[in-house]
Design a protein around this motif. Sequence first.
Motif, PDB file in Angstrom:
ATOM      1  N   ALA A 391       0.673  -1.388   0.029  1.00  0.00           N
ATOM      2  CA  ALA A 391       0.003  -0.015   0.057  1.00  0.00           C
ATOM      3  C   ALA A 391       0.764   1.113  -0.125  1.00  0.00           C
ATOM      4  O   ALA A 391       0.395   2.092  -0.730  1.00  0.00           O
ATOM      5  CB  ALA A 391      -0.819  -0.164   1.324  1.00  0.00           C
ATOM      6  N   LYS A 395       0.664   4.345  -2.763  1.00  0.00           N
ATOM      7  CA  LYS A 395       0.750   5.612  -2.542  1.00  0.00           C
ATOM      8  C   LYS A 395       1.796   6.416  -3.002  1.00  0.00           C
ATOM      9  O   LYS A 395       1.565   7.487  -3.694  1.00  0.00           O
ATOM     10  CB  LYS A 395       0.400   5.478  -1.207  1.00  0.00           C
ATOM     11  CG  LYS A 395      -0.015   6.947  -0.512  1.00  0.00           C
ATOM     12  CD  LYS A 395      -1.230   7.509  -1.099  1.00  0.00           C
ATOM     13  CE  LYS A 395      -1.565   8.910  -0.580  1.00  0.00           C
ATOM     14  NZ  LYS A 395      -3.114   9.300  -0.917  1.00  0.00           N
ATOM     15  N   TRP A 399       2.523   9.731  -6.389  1.00  0.00           N
ATOM     16  CA  TRP A 399       3.286  10.960  -6.318  1.00  0.00           C
ATOM     17  C   TRP A 399       4.264  11.329  -7.459  1.00  0.00           C
ATOM     18  O   TRP A 399       4.800  12.383  -7.588  1.00  0.00           O
ATOM     19  CB  TRP A 399       3.943  11.124  -4.958  1.00  0.00           C
ATOM     20  CG  TRP A 399       2.887  11.119  -3.874  1.00  0.00           C
ATOM     21  CD1 TRP A 399       1.452  11.168  -3.988  1.00  0.00           C
ATOM     22  CD2 TRP A 399       3.174  11.291  -2.409  1.00  0.00           C
ATOM     23  NE1 TRP A 399       0.795  11.360  -2.931  1.00  0.00           N
ATOM     24  CE2 TRP A 399       1.866  11.241  -1.809  1.00  0.00           C
ATOM     25  CE3 TRP A 399       3.992  11.079  -1.520  1.00  0.00           C
ATOM     26  CZ2 TRP A 399       1.430  11.153  -0.370  1.00  0.00           C
ATOM     27  CZ3 TRP A 399       3.878  11.168  -0.295  1.00  0.00           C
ATOM     28  CH2 TRP A 399       2.670  11.197   0.328  1.00  0.00           C
TER      29      TRP A 399
END
Length: 410
Positions: A391, A395, A399
Motif C-alpha cells: 500500500a 501511494k 506522487w
Amino acid sequence: MNNEHPETIPSEEPTQWEITQAEDVFLPSVRVRLGWADIEAAVERGAIVPSEAHALWSSWASPGSDQRVSAAELAPPAAQPVPTGVPMAPMPGLASGPAFSFTNTLYYFGGMLAIGAMTLFMTLGWELFGAWGVFALAVGYMVGALLVARNLMLQRLRTPAGVLATLAVCLVPLATWALQSGLGFWPEGANDNYRDYHRFIDWRWLTLELATLAAAVVMLRRFRLPFMVMPVAVTIWYLSMDVAHMLMQKEGFDWQFTRDVSLVFGLATCAIAVWVDLRTLASTHPLNRQDFAFWLYLFGAIMFWCGLSLRESDSEINKFIYALINVGLVFLGAAIGRRVFTVLGAIGVASYLGYLSYRVFEDSLLFPFALTLLGLGVVALGIWWQRREAAIHAKLAGWLPAALKPLAAG
C-alpha cells in the motif's frame, strides 16, 4: 540427471520428467497462474530459450487467447470461489534476478576471487614478466574468459557466464597498461605500477578507464548480462575522480574534494541508472528487460550517501536537513522499488535519532534505556512497514512524475 541443468550434467538420477510422473501435476484439471515475470525467471534458469519464451508468451497473452485472463479473474481467492476439483497453484513471487542459492553463491565467490586476483591483489611479482609478458597473460586470460562465457551461454548457464564475462572486462585495464608500457607511451610520474590503479587518483589512469568502458559496451551488446555493469559502475567512478583532479590540478589526496566529488557524481550515476531503468522497462525483448540498472543504483546511492554523511557540521539546522534528506531517500526507495535508497535512508535517520538521544540524555543514566527504546521503535517501524509495504508503494508511486511512473510499475 541433475535437476537444475539436466541437459549438461549426465548422472544416474531420475529425470525431472520421471519424477513428476509420480505426482498429479499433469492432470487435465490442474491449472497454474503465470505472469511474464515467471517466463523471464524460466529464461534466467535456462529452462527455455529467450526466442521461444517470447513467442510462447505472445501466443498466450494475445487478445482473444484462451489463456489470457482479465484483472477481475486474477482477484484473490477470498474474492471469488475456486471451482471444485480445479486446484490452483499459488502465484510465484516476482523474480528481479538470479536467486542467491548455494550454487550462485559459489559462482559469485569464485568469480570475485578471480577478479580480485587480477585487480586489487596484483603484486610487484608480475613485473618479472615484463610489460609484454603481462600483456600476453592479460589478453590470454581475457580471451579464455570470453570463450568460456560463450560456451556457458550456449548451455544456458547465464549466471556463471556473466561472472566470466565480467572478469574479461576487469582485465582490460591491465592489458591497456601493459600495452602502453610496452610501447613506451606511459606518461612519466609517481604512479607507474598497475597495482596503484585501485589505490591512487591520477590522471594517468584515464586511458585505462576509457578503454574499459569501451570494451564493456562492446561486451554488453554481445552478452547482455547484468553483472557486467558492475565494473562499468566502478570505472565511471574512477574516471570522474581522475578527470576532476586533472581539471582542478590537484596532486595527492584531498579528502574534502574527494568527498564532494563522490557526492555529486553519486547523483549523476543515479540519474544514469534511472535512464537505463526506463529504457529497460520500455523494451519488449526479454534479454533487454533484465535489471541492468541495479549496480548503477547501488554504487550511485552509496557514493551520494557516503559523501553526504561524511560532511561535518556543527549546525543543528544542517543536521536536521541531513535527516530530512534521508527520510526522502526512504520514500524514494519505496516509490521506485529500489531498497538500497530505503536502507541507506533508514541508517541515516537512525543515526540522527541516535545523535538526538545522546544530546538529550548526555551523561544521564537514562541514555542506555533511551537507546534501547529507539532500537525497539525502529524494529516496530520495520514490522509496520512490512505489513503495509504494498500500500505504501502504491501511494508513493502516485506522487512520482509521469516520466518516472514506469519505475514504480517495474
